[in-house]
Design a protein around this motif. Structure first.
Motif, PDB file in Angstrom:
ATOM      1  N   UNK B  76       0.842  -1.199   0.000  1.00 54.69           N
ATOM      2  CA  UNK B  76       0.000   0.000   0.000  1.00 54.69           C
ATOM      3  C   UNK B  76       0.880   1.253   0.000  1.00 54.69           C
ATOM      4  N   UNK B  77       1.919   1.221   0.829  1.00 51.71           N
ATOM      5  CA  UNK B  77       2.827   2.368   0.924  1.00 51.71           C
ATOM      6  C   UNK B  77       3.537   2.599  -0.416  1.00 51.71           C
ATOM      7  N   UNK B  78       4.058   1.534  -0.986  1.00 53.46           N
ATOM      8  CA  UNK B  78       4.795   1.690  -2.249  1.00 53.46           C
ATOM      9  C   UNK B  78       3.877   2.147  -3.382  1.00 53.46           C
ATOM     10  N   UNK B  79       2.622   1.702  -3.347  1.00 50.49           N
ATOM     11  CA  UNK B  79       1.680   2.120  -4.392  1.00 50.49           C
ATOM     12  C   UNK B  79       1.470   3.636  -4.321  1.00 50.49           C
ATOM     13  N   UNK B  80       1.301   4.129  -3.111  1.00 47.99           N
ATOM     14  CA  UNK B  80       1.126   5.579  -2.956  1.00 47.99           C
ATOM     15  C   UNK B  80       2.385   6.302  -3.430  1.00 47.99           C
ATOM     16  N   UNK B  81       3.544   5.758  -3.067  1.00 50.28           N
ATOM     17  CA  UNK B  81       4.820   6.408  -3.431  1.00 50.28           C
ATOM     18  C   UNK B  81       5.019   6.429  -4.946  1.00 50.28           C
ATOM     19  N   UNK B  82       4.757   5.294  -5.592  1.00 51.36           N
ATOM     20  CA  UNK B  82       4.933   5.218  -7.049  1.00 51.36           C
ATOM     21  C   UNK B  82       4.010   6.214  -7.743  1.00 51.36           C
ATOM     22  N   UNK B  83       2.768   6.241  -7.328  1.00 50.67           N
ATOM     23  CA  UNK B  83       1.819   7.171  -7.961  1.00 50.67           C
ATOM     24  C   UNK B  83       2.216   8.631  -7.737  1.00 50.67           C
ATOM     25  N   UNK B 163       5.281 -11.313  -7.488  1.00 50.20           N
ATOM     26  CA  UNK B 163       3.971 -11.317  -6.808  1.00 50.20           C
ATOM     27  C   UNK B 163       3.786 -10.039  -5.990  1.00 50.20           C
ATOM     28  N   UNK B 164       4.844  -9.653  -5.310  1.00 48.39           N
ATOM     29  CA  UNK B 164       4.747  -8.432  -4.489  1.00 48.39           C
ATOM     30  C   UNK B 164       4.554  -7.191  -5.361  1.00 48.39           C
ATOM     31  N   UNK B 165       5.242  -7.178  -6.496  1.00 46.83           N
ATOM     32  CA  UNK B 165       5.069  -6.034  -7.412  1.00 46.83           C
ATOM     33  C   UNK B 165       3.629  -6.012  -7.929  1.00 46.83           C
ATOM     34  N   UNK B 166       3.104  -7.186  -8.233  1.00 50.12           N
ATOM     35  CA  UNK B 166       1.714  -7.258  -8.722  1.00 50.12           C
ATOM     36  C   UNK B 166       0.759  -6.680  -7.677  1.00 50.12           C
ATOM     37  N   UNK B 167       1.046  -6.937  -6.410  1.00 47.52           N
ATOM     38  CA  UNK B 167       0.187  -6.409  -5.345  1.00 47.52           C
ATOM     39  C   UNK B 167       0.319  -4.882  -5.246  1.00 47.52           C
ATOM     40  N   UNK B 168       1.556  -4.403  -5.403  1.00 54.88           N
ATOM     41  CA  UNK B 168       1.770  -2.949  -5.343  1.00 54.88           C
ATOM     42  C   UNK B 168       1.015  -2.268  -6.485  1.00 54.88           C
ATOM     43  N   UNK B 169       1.187  -2.808  -7.683  1.00 49.62           N
ATOM     44  CA  UNK B 169       0.624  -2.148  -8.867  1.00 49.62           C
ATOM     45  C   UNK B 169      -0.818  -2.573  -9.138  1.00 49.62           C
ATOM     46  N   UNK B 170      -1.325  -3.485  -8.321  1.00 46.53           N
ATOM     47  CA  UNK B 170      -2.689  -3.997  -8.479  1.00 46.53           C
ATOM     48  C   UNK B 170      -2.937  -4.485  -9.899  1.00 46.53           C
ATOM     49  N   UNK B 171      -2.035  -5.355 -10.344  1.00 54.82           N
ATOM     50  CA  UNK B 171      -2.212  -5.957 -11.672  1.00 54.82           C
ATOM     51  C   UNK B 171      -1.828  -7.435 -11.587  1.00 54.82           C
ATOM     52  N   UNK B 172      -1.974  -8.133 -12.697  1.00 54.75           N
ATOM     53  CA  UNK B 172      -1.713  -9.570 -12.672  1.00 54.75           C
ATOM     54  C   UNK B 172      -0.210  -9.851 -12.755  1.00 54.75           C
ATOM     55  N   UNK B 173       0.125 -11.071 -12.414  1.00 60.25           N
ATOM     56  CA  UNK B 173       1.527 -11.504 -12.489  1.00 60.25           C
ATOM     57  C   UNK B 173       2.041 -11.401 -13.920  1.00 60.25           C
ATOM     58  N   UNK B 174       1.183 -11.803 -14.858  1.00 58.42           N
ATOM     59  CA  UNK B 174       1.565 -11.741 -16.278  1.00 58.42           C
ATOM     60  C   UNK B 174       1.858 -10.319 -16.709  1.00 58.42           C
ATOM     61  N   UNK B 175       1.052  -9.397 -16.231  1.00 56.19           N
ATOM     62  CA  UNK B 175       1.261  -7.988 -16.583  1.00 56.19           C
ATOM     63  C   UNK B 175       2.596  -7.495 -16.022  1.00 56.19           C
ATOM     64  N   UNK B 176       2.897  -7.918 -14.792  1.00 49.09           N
ATOM     65  CA  UNK B 176       4.165  -7.492 -14.187  1.00 49.09           C
ATOM     66  C   UNK B 176       5.339  -7.983 -15.031  1.00 49.09           C
TER      67      UNK B 176
END
Lengths: 145, 202
Positions: B76-83, B163-176
């Motif tokens: 959640x923290x990293x998602x806010x930071x990236x955005x 998997x963790x990146x997918x959770x941060x970016x709220x996308x699928x593993x394939x997309x990551x």
């Protein structure tokens, strides 16, 4: 289960360079900025409202608006109708009539005005019909609402 | 999220006033440098990184009570930071159109230079060649699409799994994986174009 191909690997040196770009220490300034942004302004104590509330209530009470122009217009109207009373002679209604008691007893008038039971209006604020009726009854232009 | 992180987040959620500030300061100490690093690598300069990190940490403080533990707190923290970092970089670029200023010409402190100046540090990687290549990569990250920079920062600087990146970016593993592939290619192409690194093939 669907399997996704692994991304093409980067050269080791490039990966190493990327890793070495991590772990930067946040500057002290960041905390100062954040602390300033999240600190709440001092809250007024409840006591303040208790002190202010009576004044607010007093201001909120309905009051007649007695501005200079209106007072002057009302005074002129009173003068005109006072003359009317003198000329009206016998037709003058009984002074026990509440409307005229109000007009003639300043202390009653002031109390009515203060309590918002009556307001003073200028002659020009009355419609022609209201003006005519008031004149016909020999009343002042001041009237209760 | 470790148990101690979870406990700290709960303390922040339940506390108010001075107790909140104390708990939040602990959380800040845990995450501020990680947030700042991501922001710095995406924006490419200290000033913007500070703006983005500040925005992230203030958002965190204001919205922490909304965090419902449905994902890792760090995600959640990293998602806010990236955005925040992407927004700041876009705003900066939009404001710079027609200007010759470049985000690459920053006075960013070089951790490697600091380390090299320390006689107690004897990392053999801290040679001139290594420093130059790191500097080139830093510049490249500040130039390529910020979505790619953030992805590379999460993967290589934070060391997150797919998997963790997918959770941060709220996308699928394939997309990551697909985006990471494109990020690798963008980085290599940028370096190759500038004659600063290996071409796309290696």
């Amino acid at each position: 289960m669907e399997r996704h191909p692994e991304p093409a690997a980067l050269p080791k040196s490039l990966e190493e360079s990327l890793r070495r770009l991590g772990g930067v220490q946040a500057p002290e300034e960041l905390w100062h900025r954040v602390a300033l942004s999240i600190s709440k302004p001092a809250e007024a104590p409840d006591e303040l409202w208790r002190r202010v509330e009576p004044e607010v209530r007093a201001v909120a009470r309905p009051r007649p608006i007695l501005r200079f122009r209106r007072v002057a217009a009302a005074a002129a109207a009173v003068a005109v109708f006072a003359l009317g009373f003198l000329l009206a002679g016998r037709d003058r209604p009984s002074p026990t009539d509440p409307v005229f008691a109000y007009a003639e007893r300043p202390e009653l008038r002031d109390r009515f005005l203060e309590q918002g039971i009556a307001i003073q209006v200028g002659e020009e604020q009355l419609s022609p019909t209201a003006r005519m009726l008031a004149g016909a009854r020999g009343a002042a232009t001041e009237g209760s609402l | 999220m470790t148990d101690s992180d979870q406990e700290l987040v709960r303390r922040c959620q339940q506390a108010s006033g001075a107790a909140f500030e104390a708990a939040y300061r602990e959380l800040y100490d845990l995450y501020s440098s990680r947030i700042y690093t991501i922001c710095l690598r995406v924006t490419g300069n200290e000033e913007d990184a500070l703006d983005a990190a500040q925005e992230t940490l203030v958002t965190l403080a204001r919205r922490i009570r909304d965090f419902a533990f449905r994902s890792r707190f760090s995600s959640w923290v990293f998602r806010i930071a990236v955005n925040a970092a992407i927004d700041v970089r876009r705003r900066r670029l939009a404001g710079q159109r027609g200007s010759v200023r470049t985000v690459l010409a920053s006075g960013e402190a070089d951790p490697l230079a600091d380390a090299a100046a320390d006689p107690d540090r004897s990392d053999p990687l801290l040679d001139l060649e290594g420093r130059e290549s790191v500097e080139m990569v830093r510049r490249a990250l500040a130039s390529i699409n910020p979505r790619f920079s953030s992805l590379l920062a999460l993967r290589y600087m934070e060391g997150l799994s797919y998997e963790e990146i997918a959770e941060v970016l709220e996308c699928s593993l394939g997309t990551v994986k697909s985006r990471l592939n494109r990020a690798h290619a963008a980085l290599r192409e940028h370096l190759a174009r500038r004659g600063e690194g290996p071409p796309a093939g290696g």
